[in-house]
Design a protein around this motif. Structure first.
Motif, PDB file in Angstrom:
ATOM      1  N   THR A  35      15.414 -75.681 -45.089  1.00 19.49           N
ATOM      2  CA  THR A  35      15.680 -75.843 -46.270  1.00 19.49           C
ATOM      3  C   THR A  35      13.660 -75.968 -46.948  1.00 19.49           C
ATOM      4  OG1 THR A  35      16.731 -78.324 -46.356  1.00 19.49           O
ATOM      5  CG2 THR A  35      18.301 -75.452 -46.181  1.00 19.49           C
ATOM      6  N   ASN A  36      13.462 -77.836 -46.203  1.00 21.43           N
ATOM      7  CA  ASN A  36      12.822 -78.849 -46.783  1.00 21.43           C
ATOM      8  C   ASN A  36      11.811 -78.055 -44.951  1.00 21.43           C
ATOM      9  OD1 ASN A  36      10.858 -80.781 -47.478  1.00 21.43           O
ATOM     10  ND2 ASN A  36      12.117 -82.675 -47.464  1.00 21.43           N
ATOM     11  N   THR A  38       7.653 -79.259 -43.805  1.00 19.38           N
ATOM     12  CA  THR A  38       6.733 -79.420 -43.927  1.00 19.38           C
ATOM     13  C   THR A  38       5.969 -80.003 -42.727  1.00 19.38           C
ATOM     14  OG1 THR A  38       7.681 -82.397 -43.747  1.00 19.38           O
ATOM     15  CG2 THR A  38       7.906 -81.297 -45.484  1.00 19.38           C
ATOM     16  N   MET A 128      15.434 -77.703 -51.287  1.00 18.03           N
ATOM     17  CA  MET A 128      14.475 -78.628 -50.780  1.00 18.03           C
ATOM     18  C   MET A 128      15.734 -80.035 -49.749  1.00 18.03           C
ATOM     19  SD  MET A 128      10.581 -78.484 -51.640  1.00 18.03           S
ATOM     20  CE  MET A 128      10.727 -79.986 -49.964  1.00 18.03           C
ATOM     21  N   SER A 129      16.281 -80.677 -50.469  1.00 23.48           N
ATOM     22  CA  SER A 129      16.714 -81.467 -50.571  1.00 23.48           C
ATOM     23  C   SER A 129      18.499 -81.309 -51.057  1.00 23.48           C
ATOM     24  CB  SER A 129      16.576 -82.738 -50.710  1.00 23.48           C
ATOM     25  OG  SER A 129      15.364 -82.986 -50.603  1.00 23.48           O
ATOM     26  N   GLU A 130      19.600 -79.970 -50.803  1.00 20.98           N
ATOM     27  CA  GLU A 130      20.279 -80.457 -51.488  1.00 20.98           C
ATOM     28  C   GLU A 130      21.111 -79.534 -50.671  1.00 20.98           C
ATOM     29  OE1 GLU A 130      20.164 -78.694 -55.796  1.00 20.98           O
ATOM     30  OE2 GLU A 130      19.165 -80.257 -56.743  1.00 20.98           O
ATOM     31  N   ALA A 152      22.762 -81.068 -47.169  1.00 20.44           N
ATOM     32  CA  ALA A 152      21.732 -81.312 -47.055  1.00 20.44           C
ATOM     33  C   ALA A 152      21.052 -82.558 -45.872  1.00 20.44           C
ATOM     34  CB  ALA A 152      21.614 -82.119 -48.697  1.00 20.44           C
ATOM     35  N   MET A 153      19.059 -81.854 -46.099  1.00 17.49           N
ATOM     36  CA  MET A 153      18.847 -82.174 -44.375  1.00 17.49           C
ATOM     37  C   MET A 153      17.381 -83.295 -44.856  1.00 17.49           C
ATOM     38  SD  MET A 153      19.256 -79.039 -41.909  1.00 17.49           S
ATOM     39  CE  MET A 153      19.106 -77.956 -43.578  1.00 17.49           C
ATOM     40  N   ALA A 154      17.022 -83.657 -43.625  1.00 16.46           N
ATOM     41  CA  ALA A 154      15.839 -84.470 -43.918  1.00 16.46           C
ATOM     42  C   ALA A 154      14.593 -82.851 -43.909  1.00 16.46           C
ATOM     43  CB  ALA A 154      15.243 -85.832 -42.387  1.00 16.46           C
ATOM     44  N   ALA A 155      13.418 -83.515 -43.945  1.00 13.22           N
ATOM     45  CA  ALA A 155      12.657 -82.371 -44.138  1.00 13.22           C
ATOM     46  C   ALA A 155      12.532 -82.374 -41.964  1.00 13.22           C
ATOM     47  CB  ALA A 155      11.258 -83.464 -44.250  1.00 13.22           C
ATOM     48  N   ASP A 156      12.170 -81.239 -41.958  1.00 16.49           N
ATOM     49  CA  ASP A 156      11.833 -81.093 -40.622  1.00 16.49           C
ATOM     50  C   ASP A 156      13.063 -80.368 -39.918  1.00 16.49           C
ATOM     51  OD1 ASP A 156       9.608 -80.512 -41.222  1.00 16.49           O
ATOM     52  OD2 ASP A 156       8.362 -81.766 -40.843  1.00 16.49           O
ATOM     53  N   GLN A 157      14.135 -80.680 -40.169  1.00 16.68           N
ATOM     54  CA  GLN A 157      15.817 -80.727 -40.262  1.00 16.68           C
ATOM     55  C   GLN A 157      15.778 -79.549 -40.165  1.00 16.68           C
ATOM     56  OE1 GLN A 157      17.653 -83.419 -40.743  1.00 16.68           O
ATOM     57  NE2 GLN A 157      17.557 -85.415 -39.396  1.00 16.68           N
TER      58      GLN A 157
END
Length: 341
Positions: A35-36, A38, A128-130, A152-157
């Motif tokens: 989802t996120n 980068t 992205m973060s939800e 919700a996951m951190a960037a690029d997870q």
């Protein structure tokens, strides 16, 4: 009555086709979600967007065009009409050969994008973060094929499936477009156990090898038997009379050649003998023998009697007989000698 039968047959065919298509659609499932984005994969325009990966778990190809993605849970309402449900979904468009997902293959769709950029770009909204719920529907917009609740996951997870379990993967372990949880240090046994936990694949492979070997043996022995039958036929042909005749002719020719050599040696050893005469006579004899002109003689002399008349005593004694003397009517009867014929 005929129209009723046609209608019934059409209904059965339509139902069976629908069942087959539904069964094929159930082999398509959501495999991984990011989802996120980068630092993960980019689209054709160099942009990084959220993406969803689908996997075909079967070994046959299936076309997913016309199926739907959605992140709106309201579509779970069974009373919602199909047109209303379609408004809350993002359709997979036609016209891209990549929607033909082969067996055990994967396909990635970009979300939060403009469908005009490509057939794999969807307007599906993915935060992205939800946390987000993602549903995957069949082409009728009524049958839910697969769904997943992404935390919700951190960037690029990414959130990836492993069997029937889901887990968060670190950025270095994200595997977009390929199988999840691939490890370079994984042993072959561990990989086989992971890919085929029930041993169905290895069983089918073993049975296939056995049947292949049996078929190979059958072909080998069939060809071997065919060769042996031809050899038997060749042996019978060799022992037939025409072959024996040719063999006899060769033997006789050899004997004639040997005799000819001896005659030539004897003739040339004497003066006054013309060797060309010998050669001509012998060549003529061989030619007559080859053309079957020469008589086949048995070596037995047969003398047949022939009447020539030289031993006929009667015919040879006629000129010694006494002639008959004519007498008058008044002459006395004088006895005469009978004529011998």
């Amino acid at each position: 009555m005929n129209n009723f039968k046609k209608l019934l047959l059409s209904s059965v065919l339509l139902a069976s086709t629908t069942a087959v298509m539904a069964q094929g659609a159930k082999n398509i499932r959501i495999n991984e979600v990011l989802t996120n984005n980068t630092a993960s994969i980019q689209d054709e325009y160099g942009q990084r967007e959220a993406w969803i990966e689908l996997e075909n778990t079967s070994f046959t190809t299936y076309n997913i065009r016309g199926m739907y993605f959605t992140t709106d849970r309201s579509v779970l309402d069974p009373n919602m009409s199909v047109p209303e449900r379609i408004k809350r979904m993002s359709v997979i468009p036609n016209g891209d050969p990549r929607t033909q997902i082969g067996g055990r293959q994967h396909l990635v769709f970009f979300c939060n994008s403009n469908p005009a950029q490509g057939k794999l770009h969807l307007s599906l909204t993915v935060p992205m973060s939800e946390p987000v719920w993602i549903g995957f529907y069949n082409g009728n917009a009524e049958e839910l094929i697969d769904s997943v609740s992404v935390p919700a996951m951190a960037a690029d997870q990414s959130y990836a499936r492993h069997g029937n379990q889901w887990s968060i993967k670190s950025p270095e372990n994200v595997t977009a477009g390929i199988e999840n949880f691939i490890k370079t240090d994984e042993t072959k046994d561990a990989k086989l156990k992971r890919e085929d936990p029930y041993g169905i694949g290895i069983t089918l492979l073993a049975m296939g090898i056995v049947f292949f070997c049996l078929a190979l043996l059958f072909v080998f022995f069939w060809v071997f038997g065919l060769i042996m039958r031809h050899l038997d036929t060749a042996k019978k042909v060799v022992h037939t009379q025409p072959i024996k005749t040719v063999t006899k002719t060769v033997e006789v020719t050899h004997d004639i050649a040997h005799t000819t050599g001896n005659i030539l040696q004897d003739g040339l050893g004497k003066k006054g003998i013309d060797k060309e005469v010998y050669i001509a006579v012998i060549s003529m004899a061989m030619k007559q023998y080859q053309d079957d002109v020469h008589d086949v003689e048995s070596g037995i002399i047969t003398i047949k009697p022939q009447r020539t008349g030289w031993s006929d005593e009667g015919s040879q004694m006629t000129h010694f007989s006494t002639p008959v003397i004519p007498t008058s009517h008044n002459a006395p009867n004088i006895p005469t000698t009978p004529e011998i014929r």
